[in-house]
Design a protein around this motif. Structure first.
Motif, PDB file in Angstrom:
ATOM      1  N   LEU A   1       0.829  -1.215   0.000  1.00  0.00           N
ATOM      2  CA  LEU A   1       0.000   0.000   0.000  1.00  0.00           C
ATOM      3  C   LEU A   1       0.864   1.266   0.000  1.00  0.00           C
ATOM      4  O   LEU A   1       0.533   2.259  -0.636  1.00  0.00           O
ATOM      5  N   GLY A   2       1.973   1.210   0.726  1.00  0.00           N
ATOM      6  CA  GLY A   2       2.817   2.396   0.893  1.00  0.00           C
ATOM      7  C   GLY A   2       3.453   2.867  -0.391  1.00  0.00           C
ATOM      8  O   GLY A   2       3.933   4.004  -0.463  1.00  0.00           O
ATOM      9  N   HIS A   3       3.494   2.021  -1.415  1.00  0.00           N
ATOM     10  CA  HIS A   3       4.160   2.433  -2.654  1.00  0.00           C
ATOM     11  C   HIS A   3       3.172   2.711  -3.780  1.00  0.00           C
ATOM     12  O   HIS A   3       3.550   2.737  -4.946  1.00  0.00           O
ATOM     13  N   MET A   4       1.913   2.936  -3.418  1.00  0.00           N
ATOM     14  CA  MET A   4       0.960   3.476  -4.391  1.00  0.00           C
ATOM     15  C   MET A   4       1.318   4.948  -4.568  1.00  0.00           C
ATOM     16  O   MET A   4       1.455   5.682  -3.572  1.00  0.00           O
TER      17      MET A   4
ATOM     18  N   LEU B   1      10.481  12.320  -2.729  1.00  0.00           N
ATOM     19  CA  LEU B   1      11.119  11.069  -3.153  1.00  0.00           C
ATOM     20  C   LEU B   1      10.876   9.982  -2.111  1.00  0.00           C
ATOM     21  O   LEU B   1      10.974  10.231  -0.911  1.00  0.00           O
ATOM     22  N   CYS B   2      10.566   8.776  -2.575  1.00  0.00           N
ATOM     23  CA  CYS B   2      10.331   7.640  -1.672  1.00  0.00           C
ATOM     24  C   CYS B   2      11.575   6.748  -1.642  1.00  0.00           C
ATOM     25  O   CYS B   2      12.378   6.775  -2.582  1.00  0.00           O
ATOM     26  N   GLY B   3      11.696   5.949  -0.610  1.00  0.00           N
ATOM     27  CA  GLY B   3      12.815   5.013  -0.495  1.00  0.00           C
ATOM     28  C   GLY B   3      12.876   4.030  -1.656  1.00  0.00           C
ATOM     29  O   GLY B   3      13.933   3.464  -1.948  1.00  0.00           O
ATOM     30  N   CYS B   4      11.751   3.823  -2.343  1.00  0.00           N
ATOM     31  CA  CYS B   4      11.710   2.864  -3.464  1.00  0.00           C
ATOM     32  C   CYS B   4      12.245   3.483  -4.746  1.00  0.00           C
ATOM     33  O   CYS B   4      12.432   2.784  -5.736  1.00  0.00           O
ATOM     34  N   GLY B   5      12.481   4.806  -4.742  1.00  0.00           N
ATOM     35  CA  GLY B   5      13.010   5.467  -5.941  1.00  0.00           C
ATOM     36  C   GLY B   5      11.960   6.283  -6.672  1.00  0.00           C
ATOM     37  O   GLY B   5      12.303   7.129  -7.496  1.00  0.00           O
TER      38      GLY B   5
ATOM     39  N   GLY C   1       6.299  10.606  -4.504  1.00  0.00           N
ATOM     40  CA  GLY C   1       4.914  10.775  -4.076  1.00  0.00           C
ATOM     41  C   GLY C   1       4.186   9.502  -3.694  1.00  0.00           C
ATOM     42  O   GLY C   1       2.960   9.456  -3.717  1.00  0.00           O
ATOM     43  N   CYS C   2       4.936   8.455  -3.312  1.00  0.00           N
ATOM     44  CA  CYS C   2       4.275   7.246  -2.782  1.00  0.00           C
ATOM     45  C   CYS C   2       3.566   7.610  -1.476  1.00  0.00           C
ATOM     46  O   CYS C   2       3.985   8.549  -0.776  1.00  0.00           O
ATOM     47  N   LEU C   3       2.547   6.846  -1.114  1.00  0.00           N
ATOM     48  CA  LEU C   3       1.823   7.100   0.134  1.00  0.00           C
ATOM     49  C   LEU C   3       2.789   7.142   1.320  1.00  0.00           C
ATOM     50  O   LEU C   3       2.674   7.991   2.199  1.00  0.00           O
TER      51      LEU C   3
HETATM   52 ZN   LIG Z   1       7.674   4.067  -2.807  1.00  0.00          ZN
END
Ligand SMILES: [Zn+2]
Length: 393
Positions: free
Chosen positions: A241-244, A252-256, A259-261
């Motif tokens: 859910l966190g990477h929607m 920036l999100c840790g996944c690269g 604007g991820c949740l």
């Molecule tokens: Zn993410």
């Protein structure tokens, strides 16, 4: 098929043994006649299995059952949930939560231990200290195993941690690091998936076939229960859910991605934004205190976070049509303030037929949902593997 020759009666007994065990566990208190009737099994078959269960300590006999009919009254048999115990552990980057449960995953004991660091070596050392502490209090011979919940991606079958950005782990074979150091069976799973199992066994998800558990803390993720089972997906990564992506222009999100949740509503993200308002380093306690005292800027941040969460959950609701979404994690201490905004976004973004059906609740198990689920996972594996009560004694 030659291997199965002569296995028929044994196999049938193995199947019946599990059925009888599960029926008595489900009913909690019943009689041999009642079990035979419910399972439509021969009375002699049930008697023989119940004798084994009584001898092994899983079932206890208590007096006579009251009936309206004349004749011999049946003996009451009760499931002895404390005949064995399971250990559930949830690991975060700063603390290890422990729970000891009975065979219903009902907590008998719980405690938390602060971690000086979350290196694999430190975690193994802390696990050994915890297991030894429990071994001194409870009979190790009656422990059926331990499950460790990790905030990260697991390999297929839960053999190793592929990646945990919260712990800083990559390809950590934590199970092999523990083997030969402990005598009890140990397994591994994602902590949020385990929390959804905890809710199914012991929380708001009891009795439901389908629901979603959403966690909001240092990370954001979800566990999806479908047909009373954790839905894992092809790579054991379902529920991220966190990477929607909610705002493509967002932080920036840790996944690269941007604007991820998780990049918008995780606790570190919220503290960074609210720290700019306060112009100082702040804690979650400070944030909740300011919200309670009516700080309008902090309240606006919580409203925005609620709307982001509602947007993400609307995709989940449109896709899965769950009856219940259980929200958990430290951020949900502000659920009373955030829920109206989450619900407003849900209603406005979902088909009426899905949004009318769904209810949002806060977990009643905080902060132990994951630990309880970990213990439930141990019990589930152990019960699926039981071939005879002698062999598990
Ligand atoms: Zn993410």
């Amino acid at each position: 098929m030659a291997k199965s020759k002569g296995r028929g009666p044994t196999l049938a007994k193995d199947i019946n043994r599990k059925l009888v065990y599960k029926q008595i566990k489900h009913e909690r208190s019943t009689s041999r006649v009642g079990v035979a009737k419910q399972l439509q099994l021969n009375k002699n078959t049930v008697n023989s299995i119940v004798d084994e269960l009584v001898a092994a300590g899983f079932v206890q006999e208590f007096g006579l059952q009251e009936t309206n009919t004349a004749g011999r009254k049946p003996v009451i048999i009760r499931f002895n949930a404390q005949s064995k115990w399971a250990i559930g552990v949830q690991l975060t980057s700063t603390v290890m939560h422990w729970v000891v449960t009975d065979l219903y995953a009902n907590p008998l004991d719980s405690f938390s231990v602060a971690l000086a660091s979350s290196t694999p070596e430190q975690v193994v050392a802390a696990l050994l200290v915890g297991i030894n502490r429990l071994a001194a209090q409870y009979s190790p011979a009656h422990c059926i195993g331990i499950c460790l919940g990790i905030p990260g991606l697991m390999g297929a079958g839960g053999s190793k941690v592929i990646r945990s950005s919260h712990l800083g782990w990559h390809d950590v074979p934590i199970l092999s690091m523990l083997q030969n150091k402990i005598d009890i069976s140990i397994q591994l799973d994602n902590s949020v998936k385990l929390a959804s199992l905890g809710e199914l066994w012991h929380g708001s998800g009891q009795g439901l076939a389908h629901f979603v558990y959403a966690y909001f803390g240092n990370g954001v993720s979800s566990g999806i229960i479908i047909h009373e089972t954790i839905f894992r997906g092809e790579s054991n990564a379902a529920g991220e859910l966190g990477h929607m992506i909610i705002d493509p222009e967002g932080p920036l999100c840790g996944c690269g991605n941007r604007g991820c949740l998780e990049a918008l509503v995780s606790i570190p993200a919220l503290l960074t934004r609210m720290g700019r308002i306060a112009e100082k380093a702040i804690s979650l306690d400070w944030v909740f205190a300011e919200l309670a005292s009516g700080n309008p800027q902090v309240a606006a941040e919580f409203e925005q976070a609620g709307r982001y969460i509602g947007q993400a959950l609307s995709y989940v609701v449109n896709l899965l049509n769950p009856k219940l979404i259980i929200c958990d994690g430290p951020l949900m201490q502000a659920s009373a303030y955030m829920f109206p905004f989450i619900e407003e976004e849900l209603k406005s973004r979902c088909l009426w037929i899905t949004s009318d059906q769904v209810t949002l609740v806060r977990s009643k198990l905080f902060p132990l949902a994951s630990c309880i689920g970990a213990a439930a996972s141990v019990i589930q594996s152990w019960e699926e593997g039981m071939d005879s009560f002698q062999s598990i004694e």
